[in-house]
Write a protein that holds these residues in place. Structure first.
Motif, PDB file in Angstrom:
ATOM      1  N   TRP A   1      10.583 -32.237  34.123  1.00  0.00           N
ATOM      2  CA  TRP A   1      10.372 -31.038  34.942  1.00  0.00           C
ATOM      3  C   TRP A   1       9.833 -31.386  36.325  1.00  0.00           C
ATOM      4  O   TRP A   1      10.221 -30.762  37.317  1.00  0.00           O
ATOM      5  N   LEU A   2       8.972 -32.375  36.394  1.00  0.00           N
ATOM      6  CA  LEU A   2       8.461 -32.776  37.704  1.00  0.00           C
ATOM      7  C   LEU A   2       9.557 -33.425  38.545  1.00  0.00           C
ATOM      8  O   LEU A   2       9.638 -33.200  39.756  1.00  0.00           O
ATOM      9  N   ASP A   3      10.410 -34.223  37.903  1.00  0.00           N
ATOM     10  CA  ASP A   3      11.524 -34.839  38.628  1.00  0.00           C
ATOM     11  C   ASP A   3      12.524 -33.793  39.106  1.00  0.00           C
ATOM     12  O   ASP A   3      13.238 -34.004  40.094  1.00  0.00           O
TER      13      ASP A   3
ATOM     14  N   VAL B   1       7.428 -33.708  30.420  1.00  0.00           N
ATOM     15  CA  VAL B   1       6.705 -33.438  31.666  1.00  0.00           C
ATOM     16  C   VAL B   1       7.397 -34.111  32.845  1.00  0.00           C
ATOM     17  O   VAL B   1       7.584 -33.516  33.912  1.00  0.00           O
ATOM     18  N   LYS B   2       7.793 -35.357  32.672  1.00  0.00           N
ATOM     19  CA  LYS B   2       8.457 -36.099  33.747  1.00  0.00           C
ATOM     20  C   LYS B   2       9.767 -35.430  34.151  1.00  0.00           C
ATOM     21  O   LYS B   2      10.111 -35.363  35.337  1.00  0.00           O
TER      22      LYS B   2
ATOM     23  N   LEU C   1      -0.779 -34.461  34.564  1.00  0.00           N
ATOM     24  CA  LEU C   1      -0.090 -33.416  35.308  1.00  0.00           C
ATOM     25  C   LEU C   1      -0.713 -33.195  36.674  1.00  0.00           C
ATOM     26  O   LEU C   1      -0.101 -32.603  37.547  1.00  0.00           O
TER      27      LEU C   1
ATOM     28  N   VAL D   1       5.555 -23.719  40.434  1.00  0.00           N
ATOM     29  CA  VAL D   1       4.884 -24.304  39.270  1.00  0.00           C
ATOM     30  C   VAL D   1       5.504 -23.709  38.012  1.00  0.00           C
ATOM     31  O   VAL D   1       5.792 -22.508  37.959  1.00  0.00           O
TER      32      VAL D   1
ATOM     33  N   ASP E   1       6.340 -28.441  41.490  1.00  0.00           N
ATOM     34  CA  ASP E   1       5.152 -28.997  42.150  1.00  0.00           C
ATOM     35  C   ASP E   1       3.954 -29.111  41.223  1.00  0.00           C
ATOM     36  O   ASP E   1       2.946 -29.711  41.596  1.00  0.00           O
ATOM     37  N   GLY E   2       4.039 -28.550  40.052  1.00  0.00           N
ATOM     38  CA  GLY E   2       2.926 -28.620  39.115  1.00  0.00           C
ATOM     39  C   GLY E   2       3.304 -27.967  37.804  1.00  0.00           C
ATOM     40  O   GLY E   2       4.359 -27.333  37.675  1.00  0.00           O
ATOM     41  N   ILE E   3       2.440 -28.139  36.823  1.00  0.00           N
ATOM     42  CA  ILE E   3       2.683 -27.593  35.492  1.00  0.00           C
ATOM     43  C   ILE E   3       1.408 -26.937  34.988  1.00  0.00           C
ATOM     44  O   ILE E   3       0.320 -27.510  35.087  1.00  0.00           O
TER      45      ILE E   3
END
Length: 294
Positions: free
Chosen positions: A253-255, A250-251, A292, A183, A259-261
């Motif tokens: 870092w998730l891409d 946000v997208k 998120l 995360v 697994d989470g922020i």
């Protein structure tokens, strides 16, 4: 006492009392054992016991079958237990919070980095027993923003002292291979006034008077902005361009595989000292939490 028959056929009877004259008491009662025929004849002559045995036998099977049927009916008609809700990893695993800048150094510059973090996998997994990893802010400018530590200049880049995108992916891949989720921490409240984003003044929340928050100047006397810290400007979350900018960050870092922020300073998305904006900004904060998924 041995009864008649061959020497190999021996039967023992209960001891009987001896009278003073030396004669056995009730000797005739124990002169021999009952034969099979005599037992059957006794059973015929005493029908009460046979009926009682038959009644008890039938009652046993009726009760046994009844209990079996009752058990089946209870199992079939009892309400089913509710399904156990699916738990996310942060609900049932142990989290380990790591500041990469202060963790293991791999290149001797006395600053932690992502390669040093990867080399500590066995320690975090085996010794600590962590189930997921929470990395503090690693954004560009967090450490290399001059003498001002902790104020990012970018929302989409890693601070170069930690490494680059390749090192980030290596960390995520190595930890996930051991079943450890990763995360990242993001601060979406604002950026340093040294950021290139600060040149787009419309992205930030201006103010014309001091209202309890630290105010930053951009060089012009009347051009003032709200900021949580000195040399930091707060985003104007009412601006659709800002919302789009933060969603893209946000997208990204998730891409990348996180697994989470974790949102830092999320409480300051709402300026409580400005009553007419408080409700709106709180709603913006909640929207980001839902996006998120944390």
């Amino acid at each position: 006492m041995q009864l008649g028959g061959s020497p190999d056929e021996v039967a023992f009877l209960p001891d009987v009392g001896i009278n003073p004259k030396g004669e056995d008491l009730d000797h005739k009662r124990y002169d021999r054992l009952l034969t099979k025929e005599e037992l059957l004849r006794l059973d015929r002559e005493e029908p009460f016991w046979r009926r009682l045995r038959l009644i008890l036998f039938i009652a046993f099977w009726i009760i046994w079958v009844g209990l079996l049927v009752a058990s089946i009916l209870i199992i079939v008609f009892s309400p089913k237990c509710p399904l156990r809700p699916k738990q996310e990893f942060w609900n049932h695993k142990v989290g380990y919070w790591v500041d990469p800048f202060a963790f293991r150094d791999s290149d001797g510059d006395f600053i932690g980095d992502l390669k040093g973090l990867s080399s500590s996998l066995s320690y975090i997994h085996d010794s600590i027993g962590a189930g997921y990893l929470i990395l503090t802010s690693m954004l560009k400018g967090h450490y290399t923003n001059g003498h001002i530590i902790g104020l990012p200049t970018s929302l989409t880049e890693i601070d170069p002292v930690l490494g680059g995108p390749a090192e980030v992916k290596d960390v995520i891949k190595a930890f996930k291979k051991q079943g450890i989720e990763v995360v990242i921490t993001l601060g979406l409240n604002g950026v340093s006034t040294r950021s290139e984003l600060f040149s787009q003044r419309n992205l930030f929340r201006p103010t014309k008077e001091f209202s309890g928050s630290q105010i930053n100047r951009n060089g012009q006397k009347m051009d003032l902005f709200y900021g949580l810290f000195k040399d930091m400007a707060d985003f104007d979350h009412r601006n659709p361009e800002v919302v789009s900018l933060l969603k893209d960050a946000v997208k990204l870092w998730l891409d990348m595989g996180f697994d989470g922020i974790v949102l830092t300073d999320a409480a300051f998305f709402a300026a409580e000292n400005i009553s007419h904006e408080t409700e709106y900004n709180l709603n913006v904060c909640f929207i980001f939490v839902i996006i998120l998924g944390i």
